[in-house]
Design a protein around this motif. Structure first.
Motif, PDB file in Angstrom:
ATOM      1  N   VAL A 166       6.528   4.957  12.584  1.00 35.38           N
ATOM      2  CA  VAL A 166       5.590   4.288  11.684  1.00 35.38           C
ATOM      3  C   VAL A 166       4.409   5.239  11.469  1.00 35.38           C
ATOM      4  CG1 VAL A 166       4.012   2.358  11.456  1.00 35.38           C
ATOM      5  CG2 VAL A 166       6.255   2.006  12.479  1.00 35.38           C
ATOM      6  N   TYR A 210      -3.417  -1.082   4.906  1.00 36.12           N
ATOM      7  CA  TYR A 210      -2.326  -1.739   4.196  1.00 36.12           C
ATOM      8  C   TYR A 210      -2.800  -2.814   3.235  1.00 36.12           C
ATOM      9  CZ  TYR A 210       0.638   0.614   7.595  1.00 36.12           C
ATOM     10  OH  TYR A 210       1.269   1.559   8.337  1.00 36.12           O
ATOM     11  N   VAL A 246      -5.628  -2.267   9.965  1.00 37.28           N
ATOM     12  CA  VAL A 246      -4.506  -2.723   9.160  1.00 37.28           C
ATOM     13  C   VAL A 246      -4.992  -3.174   7.788  1.00 37.28           C
ATOM     14  CG1 VAL A 246      -2.928  -4.661   8.947  1.00 37.28           C
ATOM     15  CG2 VAL A 246      -2.882  -3.255  10.987  1.00 37.28           C
ATOM     16  N   ALA A 247      -6.122  -3.892   7.794  1.00 37.54           N
ATOM     17  CA  ALA A 247      -6.638  -4.369   6.513  1.00 37.54           C
ATOM     18  C   ALA A 247      -7.018  -3.197   5.624  1.00 37.54           C
ATOM     19  CB  ALA A 247      -7.841  -5.272   6.750  1.00 37.54           C
ATOM     20  N   GLU A 284       6.629   1.920  16.682  1.00 40.98           N
ATOM     21  CA  GLU A 284       5.938   0.658  16.951  1.00 40.98           C
ATOM     22  C   GLU A 284       4.859   0.409  15.904  1.00 40.98           C
ATOM     23  OE1 GLU A 284       4.376   0.482  20.883  1.00 40.98           O
ATOM     24  OE2 GLU A 284       4.571  -1.698  20.976  1.00 40.98           O
ATOM     25  N   PRO A 285       4.960  -0.667  15.157  1.00 41.64           N
ATOM     26  CA  PRO A 285       3.949  -0.929  14.129  1.00 41.64           C
ATOM     27  C   PRO A 285       2.636  -1.387  14.763  1.00 41.64           C
ATOM     28  CG  PRO A 285       5.675  -2.603  14.078  1.00 41.64           C
ATOM     29  CD  PRO A 285       6.050  -1.644  15.143  1.00 41.64           C
ATOM     30  N   PRO A 286       1.528  -1.259  14.043  1.00 41.65           N
ATOM     31  CA  PRO A 286       0.201  -1.442  14.650  1.00 41.65           C
ATOM     32  C   PRO A 286      -0.030  -2.818  15.265  1.00 41.65           C
ATOM     33  CG  PRO A 286       0.070  -1.220  12.252  1.00 41.65           C
ATOM     34  CD  PRO A 286       1.450  -0.845  12.655  1.00 41.65           C
ATOM     35  N   LEU A 287       0.324  -3.885  14.558  1.00 40.71           N
ATOM     36  CA  LEU A 287       0.037  -5.222  15.104  1.00 40.71           C
ATOM     37  C   LEU A 287       0.810  -5.473  16.383  1.00 40.71           C
ATOM     38  CD1 LEU A 287      -0.267  -7.732  12.142  1.00 40.71           C
ATOM     39  CD2 LEU A 287      -2.044  -6.887  13.684  1.00 40.71           C
ATOM     40  N   ASP A 288       2.094  -5.042  16.359  1.00 39.33           N
ATOM     41  CA  ASP A 288       2.908  -5.223  17.566  1.00 39.33           C
ATOM     42  C   ASP A 288       2.303  -4.462  18.733  1.00 39.33           C
ATOM     43  OD1 ASP A 288       4.523  -6.657  15.973  1.00 39.33           O
ATOM     44  OD2 ASP A 288       6.306  -5.371  16.134  1.00 39.33           O
ATOM     45  N   HIS A 326      -0.817  -8.841   2.087  1.00 38.63           N
ATOM     46  CA  HIS A 326      -0.350  -7.446   2.036  1.00 38.63           C
ATOM     47  C   HIS A 326       0.781  -7.276   3.041  1.00 38.63           C
ATOM     48  CE1 HIS A 326      -3.666  -7.730   4.982  1.00 38.63           C
ATOM     49  NE2 HIS A 326      -2.895  -6.924   5.698  1.00 38.63           N
ATOM     50  N   VAL A 327       1.567  -6.258   2.789  1.00 38.07           N
ATOM     51  CA  VAL A 327       2.756  -6.040   3.620  1.00 38.07           C
ATOM     52  C   VAL A 327       2.426  -5.044   4.716  1.00 38.07           C
ATOM     53  CG1 VAL A 327       5.189  -5.398   3.588  1.00 38.07           C
ATOM     54  CG2 VAL A 327       4.143  -6.382   1.553  1.00 38.07           C
ATOM     55  N   LEU A 328       2.939  -5.304   5.916  1.00 38.10           N
ATOM     56  CA  LEU A 328       2.736  -4.403   7.050  1.00 38.10           C
ATOM     57  C   LEU A 328       4.083  -3.822   7.473  1.00 38.10           C
ATOM     58  CD1 LEU A 328       0.322  -6.410   9.393  1.00 38.10           C
ATOM     59  CD2 LEU A 328      -0.216  -4.621   7.739  1.00 38.10           C
ATOM     60  N   PRO A 329       4.046  -2.724   8.202  1.00 34.10           N
ATOM     61  CA  PRO A 329       5.309  -2.195   8.720  1.00 34.10           C
ATOM     62  C   PRO A 329       6.068  -3.248   9.532  1.00 34.10           C
ATOM     63  CG  PRO A 329       3.566  -0.597   9.025  1.00 34.10           C
ATOM     64  CD  PRO A 329       2.920  -1.845   8.484  1.00 34.10           C
ATOM     65  N   GLU A 330       5.311  -4.150  10.197  1.00 33.19           N
ATOM     66  CA  GLU A 330       5.949  -5.228  10.955  1.00 33.19           C
ATOM     67  C   GLU A 330       6.869  -6.056  10.073  1.00 33.19           C
ATOM     68  OE1 GLU A 330       2.896  -4.290  11.391  1.00 33.19           O
ATOM     69  OE2 GLU A 330       2.286  -4.514  13.486  1.00 33.19           O
ATOM     70  N   ARG A 354       2.055   4.374  22.457  1.00 36.49           N
ATOM     71  CA  ARG A 354       2.710   3.716  21.325  1.00 36.49           C
ATOM     72  C   ARG A 354       4.047   4.414  21.080  1.00 36.49           C
ATOM     73  NH1 ARG A 354       2.999   3.702  15.366  1.00 36.49           N
ATOM     74  NH2 ARG A 354       2.437   5.896  15.333  1.00 36.49           N
ATOM     75  N   SER A 398       0.837  -1.206   0.000  1.00 34.63           N
ATOM     76  CA  SER A 398       0.000   0.000   0.000  1.00 34.63           C
ATOM     77  C   SER A 398       0.869   1.252   0.000  1.00 34.63           C
ATOM     78  CB  SER A 398      -0.898   0.008   1.227  1.00 34.63           C
ATOM     79  OG  SER A 398      -0.084   0.042   2.379  1.00 34.63           O
TER      80      SER A 398
END
Lengths: 324, 662
Positions: free
Chosen positions: A323, B641, B637-638, B609-613, A282-286, B605, A235
């Protein structure tokens, strides 16, 4: 066996796509984890590296399972496997192959070297001369070998796992930075933890175990997986984050050199593969943060404090970029 | 002790050669002084600049402090020796230029170089002490640009900027300064007269009508092609023969020179007029160091800050030292002074006893024959016309009794000879008469719709006082050389060897050149009218035209501050707009909302720090929040991203956010 001879071109056999990439990936990972114990992180990264069509550099002490990892990967993915032990007297021809005069056919017949294999383990790459090193690295980069004016394509998929022992200094030729850039990732395996070590001690001999591993995915399914990696969605928000990271590495005064466009592409491809291994489309910042240490660790060097461990360098980079 | 960090404050950026830029800029700024100052001033400064350049390039040593002190004393001495003072325009500028060179010779640090840049700006300003013409202004624009580029480069820090970038930034800065410049120019409160009291020598050598008239005085002016003034009319300009521009009026004659006589300091008696033929015109008068203001014969209104003399010509409050502009009404057929007081009548008839005996005798002879003044005047004019009188710039020398010599021997002369002789004749015949000087003619510039009157149009004529008609203009030159009046000086003197080139070649000389001259002069006209003559009156007029009414200086300063502030705001806004953060994504906004909500309960946060973490961490730290938080984060996130996000789910996301109640 589809092996190149005088004409020298190998075509991959056509096959069907795997029904579900997620289940094949899970099967691969489960199988690998039963062989190499307590190393699920590096194994995932190694698989992501392979799926991203990159090559892997494993930097570690001898005996931590580098060869086993390579062998297990080859077995699980159904890849032809060759191992090249790099020594100081290794010649490029020992890697690439030589034309030999065939008295029967009255022509020079090309005897392909071990590089004509789908998974090549280049063991202790830093012990060979730069000439032999670059023969391998050029083949890795171009996916083909040119000898006596004839270009021969390497098999597809083609995956190189090179190892080097960072502790050894005498009689070695450390890879220059420009050559390091050709490896998508650099991994450390490290010692297994106590539980894993105990399981190792109790269990079967690893080499024998590897020999008995069934193939989970065949070569063409693997190609399909590699193709799917490029379809993983990226994205705009993610690209913003990726570019913020790049911009940070290119700020003057922090690093000796910022990330090159090739490194950036590698980072994105690796993140896509990582997302796929994680069953996401899809790719995440993680994902970026997960692959940043192995992808950027061998490419970034702080201007100040050059002795800092690569993990620390990439950790600082991650923490420096918010992020979005 | 560790060495101090090299900062901008104490070192010069060496690698970018910023100092060479400063040197070059100062060189550009002072170059025009080659024409204004003795050669050595510019040469010595240039040597100092070259020396410092050599030091920068490592070819020459820095001069020691003692040499600098010695040089400073020497230069001051040289300026004192040349001008006898250190003040005033010429000495001051010489000193400034020389000291700028010396300042660079002791320039070691960034701060010194900055002083050099500002001295460069000062040197640029000094050029306007000498000339304010368009080419000079354009050159100075280039000099300002060069100096600003040097300033940019000097402040670019350690990095070496490409030259194009330095120039580009300087151009951008100057471009942004243009609106501010225009506002300041238009609104900065103007003082009547030059701000600093223009130094006396600033316009020396500029010619114009003088306050006396002796033979040769006006023909001297003919040598100058320079504009005297330019006139624009509300309606059509008068025909050439009517273009008499009134200047000082002379009464007193000593046998060869006419003077103004006793200035009563009174204003003229108001005329009884029928304002039918009023000719309203606006004059841009070039500086001429005298106080009179030229106007179409005869002016009847008085511009501000001026007065009307009793001889009906205009005098300004102070000498005209810069280009000024004023508007006057003229009444070509007005009756001047219908009643002549005995005292003035006596003055208008006075002649020195011994002056011009032959002329006086002739005048008396004519008087005896002709009773009627008109007939007598006509007879004199006929005499000039029928006898062999010549109109020439090079009359033979007339040393003793010039009027007699002119009338009876030489019979060749210029307008001042005719006017002078005519008035003497009239006075001897008992008709009150006086000499009027001014200009006659003017070239119509179609492009600019104005008349250009040059110094070479200077003229002298006579006025006689007739019962019931007041002062009447009589131009004896018209009797001798009618073409002078009808077609101008060029026609009248074409072929006269003594006339300067531009007159002798006549009116047909080079049409293309004439066209070009017209263009140039119209540009000059607007430049002088709108830029140089932009004084308090013009300013007032402009503000009124803009509907701002009469603003006093407080109002102008307020308006100026407001407008400059607006410009600054506009540029700031443009700058911020161009560097604005990427458009806030509604998803980013709602995520920010989410983060703030959790931050209130200490779940902060980290920026990286990324959202899922983050979600997983919350789930660990606050298991009670795990469900709604992970629900929100997964949806977020969905959307943010994921591929092809369905933005209709944005509302649902807000609903999920509301469920989180920490």
């Amino acid at each position: 066996m589809p092996w190149p001879t005088c004409d020298g071109v190998l075509l991959p056999p056509m096959n069907t796509l795997p029904s579900s990439p997620a289940s094949s990936i899970d099967a691969i990972l489960t199988q690998l984890n039963t062989v190499i114990l307590g190393k699920s992180g590096p194994i995932r990264l190694a698989l992501a590296c392979l799926l991203a069509r990159g090559h892997l550099l494993v930097e570690d002490l001898p005996g931590v399972g580098k060869t086993t990892l390579a062998h297990a990967l080859a077995r699980t993915l159904g890849l032809q496997f060759q191992r090249i032990q790099f020594t100081s007297d290794l010649l490029p021809a020992d890697i690439l192959g030589v034309p030999v005069f065939s008295s029967e056919r009255k022509c020079f017949e090309f005897h392909p070297g071990p590089i004509f294999s789908q998974l090549v383990l280049a063991d202790e790459i830093n012990r060979a001369t730069p000439k032999s090193q670059s023969a391998l690295l050029e083949a890795m980069e171009e996916q083909q070998v040119t000898i006596e004016g004839i270009t021969r394509h390497l098999p597809v998929p083609f995956f190189v796992i090179a190892t080097q022992n960072p502790q050894e200094q005498i009689g070695t030729f450390p890879l220059p930075e420009s050559q390091m850039d050709r490896f998508l990732m650099r991994l450390h395996l490290g010692y297994p933890d106590a539980a894993a070590e105990r399981a190792l001690l109790r269990g079967q001999d690893r080499r024998e175990l590897v020999e008995t591993l069934p193939t989970q995915v065949d070569g063409s399914a693997l190609l399909a997986l590699q193709q799917q990696v490029t379809q993983i969605h990226v994205s705009d928000a993610l690209l913003d984050y990726l570019q913020a990271i790049i911009a940070h590495t290119r700020q003057p005064g922090i690093y000796r050199m910022g990330l090159s466009p090739r490194a950036v592409l590698a980072l994105l491809r690796a993140a896509q593969a990582w997302a796929m291994v994680d069953h996401r489309d899809h790719v995440l910042p993680e994902d970026i943060q997960a692959v940043l240490p192995p992808v950027a660790g061998h490419r970034l060097h702080l201007r100040e404090s050059p002795g800092l461990a690569p993990e620390q360098v990439t950790r600082r980079l991650i923490e420096a970029v918010p992020v979005p | 002790m560790a060495p101090l960090p090299r900062t901008l404050e104490n070192t010069l950026p060496e690698r970018s050669h910023a100092l060479l830029w400063v040197i070059a800029a100062i060189g550009v700024a002072m170059a025009p002084h080659l024409f204004n100052q003795p050669l050595w001033v510019v040469l010595i400064t240039a040597l100092a600049l070259i020396w410092r350049g050599g030091v920068h390039l490592g070819r020459l040593p820095m001069p020691s402090r003692w040499i600098l002190v010695l040089l400073t004393v020497l230069m001051t001495g040289l300026v004192l020796g040349r001008y006898g003072t250190l003040f005033g325009r010429d000495a001051g500028v010489a000193l400034l230029v020389l000291m700028t060179g010396l300042k660079l010779l002791e320039t070691r640090t960034y701060r010194d170089a900055m002083v050099g840049v500002f001295l460069g700006y000062f040197v640029i300003i000094t050029n306007f002490f000498y000339s304010q013409e368009i080419p000079v202004a354009l050159y100075m624009l280039v000099a300002v640009f060069a100096t600003t580029a040097a300033l940019v480069r000097l402040n670019a820090g350690e990095g070496v900027q490409p030259a194009r970038e330095s120039f580009g930034l300087a151009g951008l800065m100057l471009g942004q300064a243009v609106p501010v410049m225009i506002i300041l120019f238009l609104l900065f409160p103007r003082l009547p007269g030059p701000l600093w009291g223009a130094p006396q020598d600033s316009t020396a050598g500029v010619t114009g009508l003088s306050d006396s008239m002796s033979p040769g005085a006006i023909s001297e002016l003919l040598q100058s092609d320079a504009p005297a003034f330019r006139v624009s009319f509300v309606h059509d300009p008068p025909p050439p023969a009517e273009r008499y521009w009134r200047g000082p009026v002379f009464w007193q004659f000593d046998g060869s020179t006419w003077r103004r006589g006793r200035d009563m300091g009174t204003t003229a008696p108001p005329l009884i007029l029928e304002p039918t033929n009023l000719v309203t015109h606006t004059i841009n008068l070039e500086p001429h160091q005298q106080r009179w203001l030229l106007a179409l014969d005869v002016p009847v209104s008085v511009p501000p800050d001026a007065r009307m003399t009793e001889d009906q010509y205009l005098v300004a409050g102070q000498p005209v030292r810069r280009l000024i502009q004023y508007t006057v009404d003229a009444l070509p057929d007005g009756v001047l002074e219908p009643e002549l007081t005995p005292e003035r009548r006596q003055q208008a008839l006075a002649l020195p006893d011994q002056a011009a005996p032959r002329t006086q005798a002739m005048a008396r002879k004519w008087r005896d024959q002709k009773d009627d003044d008109d007939v007598l005047i006509q007879a004199v004019l006929d005499h000039f016309h029928q006898e062999a009188f010549f109109y020439t710039l090079s009359p033979p020398p007339m040393s003793r009794e010039p009027v007699d010599q002119f009338l009876f021997e030489a019979r060749a002369g210029f307008c001042e000879h005719y006017a002078s002789a005519f008035v003497v004749l009239m006075r001897a015949a008992g008709i009150p008469a006086r000499v009027v000087t001014g200009y006659q003619g003017g070239e119509y510039n179609r492009l600019g719709n104005y008349l250009l009157v040059r110094q070479s149009d200077a003229h002298a004529w006579a006025e006689v006082w007739l019962e019931g008609r007041g002062w009447v203009r009589v131009d004896p030159t018209a009797a001798v050389a009618p073409e002078r009046i009808e077609s101008g000086i060029r026609t009248a003197l074409a072929g006269d060897q003594a006339a300067p080139d531009f007159i002798r070649r006549g009116p047909g000389w080079g049409m293309a050149r004439l066209q070009w001259a017209l263009w140039r002069d119209s540009i000059d006209y607007y430049w002088s009218g709108w830029v140089l003559a932009f004084g308090p009156e013009r300013q007032e007029e402009l503000l009124e035209r803009l509907g701002l009414g009469r603003l006093d200086w407080r109002g102008m300063v307020t308006l100026m501050v407001v407008l400059v502030g607006t410009v600054v705001l506009v540029f700031t806004a443009a700058f911020l707009w161009r560097n604005r953060p990427p458009k806030a994504d509604p998803l980013a906004a709602i995520y920010g909302h989410f983060c703030r909500r959790l931050a209130r309960v200490g779940l902060i946060r980290a920026p990286h720090e990324p959202p899922l973490d983050f979600g997983r961490r919350i789930a660990r730290e606050r298991p009670d929040l795990a469900e709604p938080v992970l629900d929100f984060i997964q949806a977020y996130v969905a959307l943010r991203y994921g591929p092809a996000p369905d933005l209709t789910q944005y509302r649902q996301l807000q609903g999920r956010l509301r469920r989180i109640k920490p």
